[in-house]
Motif scaffolding. Structure first.
Motif, mmCIF file in Angstrom:
data_model
loop_
_atom_site.group_PDB
_atom_site.id
_atom_site.type_symbol
_atom_site.label_atom_id
_atom_site.label_comp_id
_atom_site.label_asym_id
_atom_site.label_seq_id
_atom_site.Cartn_x
_atom_site.Cartn_y
_atom_site.Cartn_z
ATOM 1 N N VAL A 91 -22.319 20.098 -11.398
ATOM 2 C CA VAL A 91 -23.548 19.336 -11.653
ATOM 3 C C VAL A 91 -23.893 19.374 -13.143
ATOM 4 O O VAL A 91 -24.324 18.381 -13.730
ATOM 5 C CB VAL A 91 -24.699 19.893 -10.778
ATOM 6 N N ALA A 92 -23.684 20.528 -13.761
ATOM 7 C CA ALA A 92 -23.966 20.630 -15.201
ATOM 8 C C ALA A 92 -22.867 19.908 -15.971
ATOM 9 O O ALA A 92 -21.692 20.254 -15.888
ATOM 10 C CB ALA A 92 -24.023 22.093 -15.609
ATOM 11 N N SER A 93 -23.271 18.920 -16.714
ATOM 12 C CA SER A 93 -22.296 18.095 -17.426
ATOM 13 C C SER A 93 -21.776 18.823 -18.659
ATOM 14 O O SER A 93 -22.558 19.363 -19.444
ATOM 15 C CB SER A 93 -22.986 16.797 -17.827
ATOM 16 N N LYS A 131 -28.755 22.843 -20.381
ATOM 17 C CA LYS A 131 -27.641 23.483 -19.667
ATOM 18 C C LYS A 131 -28.104 24.812 -19.070
ATOM 19 O O LYS A 131 -27.827 25.117 -17.925
ATOM 20 C CB LYS A 131 -26.522 23.722 -20.670
ATOM 21 N N SER A 183 -23.726 6.874 -19.442
ATOM 22 C CA SER A 183 -23.834 7.513 -18.134
ATOM 23 C C SER A 183 -22.477 8.041 -17.686
ATOM 24 O O SER A 183 -21.485 7.309 -17.708
ATOM 25 C CB SER A 183 -24.355 6.503 -17.107
ATOM 26 N N GLN A 184 -22.445 9.294 -17.309
ATOM 27 C CA GLN A 184 -21.217 9.856 -16.767
ATOM 28 C C GLN A 184 -20.879 9.159 -15.463
ATOM 29 O O GLN A 184 -19.811 8.595 -15.304
ATOM 30 C CB GLN A 184 -21.395 11.364 -16.540
ATOM 31 N N SER A 185 -21.826 9.187 -14.535
ATOM 32 C CA SER A 185 -21.559 8.682 -13.180
ATOM 33 C C SER A 185 -21.513 7.164 -13.137
ATOM 34 O O SER A 185 -20.842 6.573 -12.298
ATOM 35 C CB SER A 185 -22.656 9.144 -12.230
ATOM 36 N N VAL A 241 -27.718 10.791 -9.874
ATOM 37 C CA VAL A 241 -29.113 10.606 -9.475
ATOM 38 C C VAL A 241 -29.358 9.135 -9.151
ATOM 39 O O VAL A 241 -29.755 8.350 -10.007
ATOM 40 C CB VAL A 241 -30.067 11.130 -10.571
ATOM 41 N N CYS A 278 -30.030 9.231 -19.551
ATOM 42 C CA CYS A 278 -30.815 10.328 -18.964
ATOM 43 C C CYS A 278 -30.096 11.658 -19.222
ATOM 44 O O CYS A 278 -28.867 11.696 -19.314
ATOM 45 C CB CYS A 278 -30.895 10.196 -17.448
ATOM 46 N N GLY A 279 -30.878 12.721 -19.262
ATOM 47 C CA GLY A 279 -30.333 14.086 -19.303
ATOM 48 C C GLY A 279 -29.357 14.295 -20.435
ATOM 49 O O GLY A 279 -29.608 13.947 -21.594
ATOM 50 N N THR A 280 -28.219 14.844 -20.073
ATOM 51 C CA THR A 280 -27.191 15.153 -21.066
ATOM 52 C C THR A 280 -26.729 13.897 -21.807
ATOM 53 O O THR A 280 -26.498 13.925 -23.021
ATOM 54 C CB THR A 280 -26.010 15.839 -20.347
ATOM 55 N N ALA A 281 -26.597 12.808 -21.082
ATOM 56 C CA ALA A 281 -26.144 11.560 -21.707
ATOM 57 C C ALA A 281 -27.161 11.109 -22.770
ATOM 58 O O ALA A 281 -26.786 10.544 -23.802
ATOM 59 C CB ALA A 281 -25.966 10.490 -20.635
ATOM 60 N N GLU A 290 -30.823 24.362 -16.152
ATOM 61 C CA GLU A 290 -30.411 23.756 -14.883
ATOM 62 C C GLU A 290 -29.541 24.669 -14.027
ATOM 63 O O GLU A 290 -29.533 24.544 -12.811
ATOM 64 C CB GLU A 290 -29.771 22.378 -15.075
ATOM 65 N N THR A 302 -26.557 6.187 -12.231
ATOM 66 C CA THR A 302 -27.921 6.717 -12.373
ATOM 67 C C THR A 302 -28.929 5.575 -12.233
ATOM 68 O O THR A 302 -28.904 4.603 -13.006
ATOM 69 C CB THR A 302 -28.049 7.430 -13.731
HETATM 70 O O1 M6R Z 1 -24.429 10.302 -14.598
HETATM 71 P P1 M6R Z 1 -25.368 10.295 -15.748
HETATM 72 O O2 M6R Z 1 -24.717 10.653 -17.040
HETATM 73 O O3 M6R Z 1 -26.130 9.017 -15.884
HETATM 74 O O4 M6R Z 1 -26.405 11.443 -15.435
HETATM 75 C C1 M6R Z 1 -27.498 11.681 -16.263
HETATM 76 C C2 M6R Z 1 -28.136 13.007 -15.953
HETATM 77 O O5 M6R Z 1 -28.563 13.032 -14.621
HETATM 78 C C3 M6R Z 1 -27.180 14.178 -16.185
HETATM 79 O O6 M6R Z 1 -26.697 14.201 -17.484
HETATM 80 C C4 M6R Z 1 -27.891 15.516 -15.887
HETATM 81 O O7 M6R Z 1 -28.889 15.735 -16.822
HETATM 82 C C5 M6R Z 1 -26.864 16.651 -15.876
HETATM 83 N N1 M6R Z 1 -27.019 17.451 -14.709
HETATM 84 C C6 M6R Z 1 -26.976 17.549 -17.054
HETATM 85 O O8 M6R Z 1 -26.043 18.575 -17.033
#
Ligand code: M6R
Length: 619
Positions: free
Chosen positions: A398-400, A495, A347-349, A616, A300-303, A498, A352
């Motif tokens: 929050v912004a990756s 980026k 996924s960073q976190s 998320v 999702c998103g940045t990933a 958001e 998700t």
């Molecule tokens: O933790 P995750 O990498 O799974 O999160 C995915 C997105 O929610 C995350 O990259 C989001 O788009 C960021 N806020 C972007 O900067």
């Protein structure tokens, strides 16, 4: 989304909880609250708005006690308000809970409990949990929570206290994260490690459906059937400093500046003799990688943007078909996946919800799942067949930023690894790894130059701000890229929007004439990713087309390329020269800085943009 924390020990609980919540605020910041247990009573204080509002309230009216729970909210059910803030209690005020997740059957439960005399105060789904626990309570909070959990549908990490059970907190999780922090005569539960790191580095990761019973000097973990489980604790290697701003104005800026070091460490650790990539933690056998027929990257998103970039690399060198999907679409479209498919989840976190669900869907269909994850021990890492950690350290903004370039770094390494395992090492240029190892140095040099000329980027942002106001807020951003930098166009736009709330779209530059060029007049600023490479000339033509229609051009170009400077481009940002294949990391950094400065110019809360949360955990 939402962060929860619980503490029992000898310290002043409000202070511990407030500090812990400050480190969880990235998970949501619509409201915050505490529930403190003392002398057979639970005192709750909760406030709409950021944590500082709650902290001020506690300063004015201190709450004494040594056991309590806290919450920071990202609103799902019910607007951000004092009433909807957590913790929630039942109408007898015996039980208080903090919840992260969504209770899907809350309406039915509310109705049933209502018929039995329960009175509800909030519009939240979560309040029902406190009532349910109270209705199940027969003298043992753990058993009541266990019974209540059986009736809950959805996702949850819950911290619960009961006024008659001093020094005791029950935590339980299903599809939302929860860790246990072990101290000397004190214990913690929390949604994430930074919340407890100031007090302990000894943590236990709770698995799905596990429950923990903590007291001052003792903890017990139970599985979903109520049997005790022996857990092994993990020593967290990183320092609390990594979760602090250390002199930077914002976490985002700090994290942008950490990128060269993150990548340097990554390449030093994983590249051997410039010829081989080593993934120590990867437990999927080489045999699996030899046999796969296609790759699907899901994120999702940045990933997701990192995944799109990965596709260019894997297809170019490993010659395996790759498709990339957003997790929320993949999981519902009955994807064609079988045992010959490698699904890579990024996924960073690692928490998700959509990516976790996509991973489970892929596994059910027989695919092997490889996670690329930043947070150690996260659900996505644990549930995948194998994991490669990005080791970017805690990303708080929050912004990756650093997680993105670390994901890109892993995509390069994994591509090389895959070509080698599949006997196609010759597909990669012989000095692929050597060149890749230079990227952190180039990034460091670029950031140094940026520091020296900080006012230049600030100036661009200030000009945009003026331009935007002068055009009655009609100005917006378009980001155009081609080839391996096309995903960066999407990332640059994400980026910016958001954190600055300005409309921004990313497009493959070649698509402009199929519709988006109709947007071009003197209003939009068009960021063109025009570094040297296979499609450079085509990009120059696209720039001419935009210029001819009045668009303002911000060009990202290779150092020493003076083609656009002072001519077609209104603003030029240079990145160090490198082979096109290695340019995405270097292109990403000025895009992050541009977004940062525009948001700063507008005076927004950069690390905590409105409506967003870092992780998320709801669908
Ligand atoms: O933790 P995750 O990498 O799974 O999160 C995915 C997105 O929610 C995350 O990259 C989001 O788009 C960021 N806020 C972007 O900067």
């Amino acid at each position: 989304m939402c962060g929860i924390i619980g503490y029992t020990g000898a310290k002043d609980v409000s202070e511990v909880l407030l500090k812990g919540l400050a480190r969880l605020e990235y998970r949501g910041y619509d409201s915050a609250g505490l529930a403190v247990l003392k002398d057979e009573a639970i005192r709750i204080v909760k406030k709409q708005g950021k944590l500082e509002v709650l902290a001020e309230e506690v300063k004015q009216r201190p709450i004494e006690g040594n056991t309590g729970i806290g919450h920071t909210r990202w609103a799902t059910h019910g607007e951000p308000s004092d009433l909807n803030a957590h913790p929630h209690n039942d109408h007898t005020e015996d039980v208080a809970i903090a919840h992260n997740g969504i209770i899907e059957n809350y309406k039915q439960l509310k109705e049933q409990l209502g018929e039995n005399g329960h009175i509800f105060k909030s519009e939240t789904d979560s309040e029902v949990i406190a009532h349910l626990i109270a209705s199940e309570y027969q003298g043992d909070l753990r058993l009541a929570v266990a019974e209540a959990a059986k009736r809950l549908k959805g996702s949850f990490a819950i911290a619960a206290i009961h006024k008659k059970e001093p020094d005791r907190i029950i935590g339980i999780r299903k599809d939302s994260p929860l860790i246990l922090g072990l101290g000397e005569e004190e214990n913690f539960i929390a949604s994430d490690i930074p919340a407890v790191l100031e007090h302990t580095k000894e943590v236990v990761y709770l698995e799905n459906n596990e429950m923990v019973d903590i007291k001052k000097g003792k903890y017990t973990v139970y599985d979903e059937f109520g049997s005790q489980v022996e857990k092994i604790s993990t020593k967290i290697e990183w320092d609390i400093k990594q979760a602090e701003k250390t002199g930077f104005k914002h976490f985002m800026l700090k994290e942008i500046f950490e990128q060269p070091e993150v990548l340097k460490q990554m390449f030093q650790k994983r590249i051997k003799n410039d010829t081989e990539v080593v993934f120590d933690e990867l437990i999927i056998s080489e045999d699996v990688f030899k046999k796969i027929e296609n790759v699907i990257i899901v994120a999702c998103g940045t990933a997701y943007h990192a995944g799109l970039t990965g596709r260019y690399m894997i297809e170019k060198y490993a010659r395996i078909p790759v498709s990339v999907d957003t997790s929320s679409e993949f999981r519902y479209r009955d994807p064609l996946v079988d045992k010959n498919t490698l699904v890579i989840v990024i996924s960073q976190s690692g928490e998700t919800a959509d990516t976790l669900a996509a991973l489970r869907e892929a596994k059910t269909k027989g695919a092997k799942v490889l996670a690329i994850c930043n947070v150690l021990g996260a659900s996505i890492a644990r549930e995948s067949d194998g994991v490669i950690y990005t080791h970017a350290g805690p990303e708080i903004a929050v912004a990756s930023t650093k997680a993105y370039t670390a994901q890109l770094g892993i995509m390069y390494l994994f591509t090389h690894y895959l070509t080698k395992v599949r006997g196609k090492a010759d597909n990669c240029p012989p000095d692929f790894l050597k060149e890749l190892s230079q990227v952190p140095k180039l990034a460091k040099r670029m950031l140094k130059q940026y520091r020296r000329n900080e006012n230049k980027m600030k100036g661009y942002a200030a000009n945009f701000h003026k331009y935007y106001l002068a055009r009655n807020n009609k100005s917006c951003f378009l980001y155009l890229g081609r080839n391996i930098n096309y995903p960066n166009a999407l990332e640059g736009a994400l980026k910016l929007k958001e954190i600055s709330y300005i409309s921004a779209e990313g497009y493959p530059a070649g698509e402009m004439k199929h519709g988006p060029i109709a947007l071009i007049d003197e209003n939009p600023w068009v960021v063109c990713l025009a570094v040297k490479g296979d499609t450079y000339e085509k990009m120059l033509s696209n720039i001419q087309e935009i210029r001819a229609r009045g668009g303002i051009i911000v060009a990202i170009v290779s150092e020493r390329d003076s083609t656009l400077k002072g001519k077609e481009a209104n603003y030029v940002i240079e990145i160090p020269e490198t082979e096109e294949i290695f340019s995405p990391i270097l292109v990403a950094i000025p895009l992050q800085l541009l977004a940062y400065h525009v948001a700063a110019e507008f005076g927004y809360d950069i690390d905590k943009p409105r409506n967003l949360a870092k992780s998320v955990t709801v669908e």
